[in-house]
Write an enzyme that holds these catalytic residues in place. Structure first.
Site: not given
Length: 363
Positions: A114, A165, A226
């Site tokens: 992706d 993250k 993305d």
């Protein structure tokens, strides 16, 4: 041999964030610039010298092989391995290891299904070889890295840490993120635990680093996107058509629009911004469509205005309806004189009557 001869393509995700696009179609098979997105990735890998690709499939696995077959039409040898239970990125890589032909020290490319990128694949393989790394990672720089895994490197490009993250300013020690393309030494793939879920990002890479393995980062800040959300997917398709994102698989010349051969477009309709009109689709008089994808068999009626939106296969958009940043599922019917904006999604086969939803001018 200056190139990796084989690759693993991870195409098992459910594409939950892309619904309703992925209700009937796995994410890598959703059309981007007129062909399934996966076609662009396969063509770019082939152009970089890859000959053998194993597709790690899971969700709607049965649709890949009937479309791509053995890969000979793309000059590739394709194989397919289906996960019965979701295994995560590392588990999926390990699950297909038996199909690889590389020797223990040879490089194997790994791509996520992706990511749309202009990565110089050969340069990543060359970096892997010249540095003697166990794993090499494509890194890209982003302005806001909080949604990604950070990968700081030293002066030689060697990876020093993996930070998932980060949220606070103190945690953001670099703008380099894991861009989802790797070169693995074959023996490293074989060392991943078999038969259980494994995340390369959270388990394999940190454990390799802790054990003293050499992980090399290569920053390549060419085009990178993305395609996880509908808005990103529409943008990526438009960028392929406009030539901003490179692909040898775009079916036609790059430009403002891509109209597939069996589509019909009214002479006074205006298509701009990398808009794609799929086979059998129909665009009515005076319609204005910018930066959008109209999939196969969809109908856009006269005077509709569509911006940065995706119209699913066989869907219908009524006359004078305005769509901005909208996603219309396969087979849905939007009646005339509606106005849908700002990420609204209409599910597959839903019907919206004429004039049901309008935004007032002061919103």
């Amino acid at each position: 041999m200056t190139q990796a001869q084989e690759a693993i393509l991870l195409v098992g995700g459910k594409g939950t964030r892309l619904r309703p696009l992925t209700m009937n179609t796995p994410k890598p098979m959703v059309p981007a610039a007129g062909v399934p997105f996966l076609t662009h990735q396969l063509a770019r890998a082939r152009a970089a010298g890859v000959e053998h690709i194993v597709l790690a499939t899971s969700y709607l696995a049965e649709v890949f092989e009937p479309y791509f077959g053995d890969g000979s039409s793309l000059g590739l040898h394709l194989e397919y391995v289906t996960e019965e239970e979701p295994l995560g990125t590392g588990g999926a890589i390990r699950n297909v290891a038996s199909r690889l032909r590389s020797g223990p020290d040879e490089p194997v490319l790994i791509f996520n299904g992706d990511i749309l990128t202009g990565l110089d694949i050969r340069a990543l393989v060359d970096t892997h070889r010249s540095s003697g790394a166990d794993v090499s990672l494509h890194l890209t720089r982003v302005e806001d890295p909080r949604a990604f895994g950070l990968v700081p490197t030293d002066a030689t490009g060697r990876v020093t840490d993996f930070l998932e993250k980060p949220q606070t300013p103190e945690e953001i020690v670099t703008d380099q993120i894991n861009a989802g393309a790797y070169v693995f030494r074959r023996s490293v793939i074989d060392s991943i635990p078999a038969g259980r879920p494994v995340s390369v990002e959270r388990e394999t890479f940190p454990e390799l680093l802790a054990s003293g393995a050499h992980l090399q980062g290569m920053v390549d800040s060419t085009y990178w996107l993305d395609l996880g959300t509908p808005q990103a997917f529409v943008r990526g398709s438009a960028d392929l058509v406009l030539g901003r994102a490179p692909s040898p698989a775009v079916p036609g010349r790059c430009g403002d629009r891509l109209v597939l051969p069996t589509a019909t477009v009214a002479p006074d309709a205006k298509l701009t911004g990398g808009t794609v009109v799929g086979d059998g689709a129909s665009i009515g008089e005076g319609a204005r469509i910018s930066g959008s994808t109209v999939l196969d068999g969809a109908v856009v009626e006269a005077g509709a205005v569509i911006t940065d939106s995706l119209i699913g296969a066989r869907a219908r958009v009524g006359a004078r309806t305005v769509l901005a940043g909208a996603v219309i599922g396969d087979g849905a019917v939007i009646g005339p004189d509606n106005e849908l904006r700002d990420g609204v999604r209409v599910w597959c086969d839903a019907t919206l009557p004429a004039g049901a939803i309008r935004f007032s001018s002061d919103q």
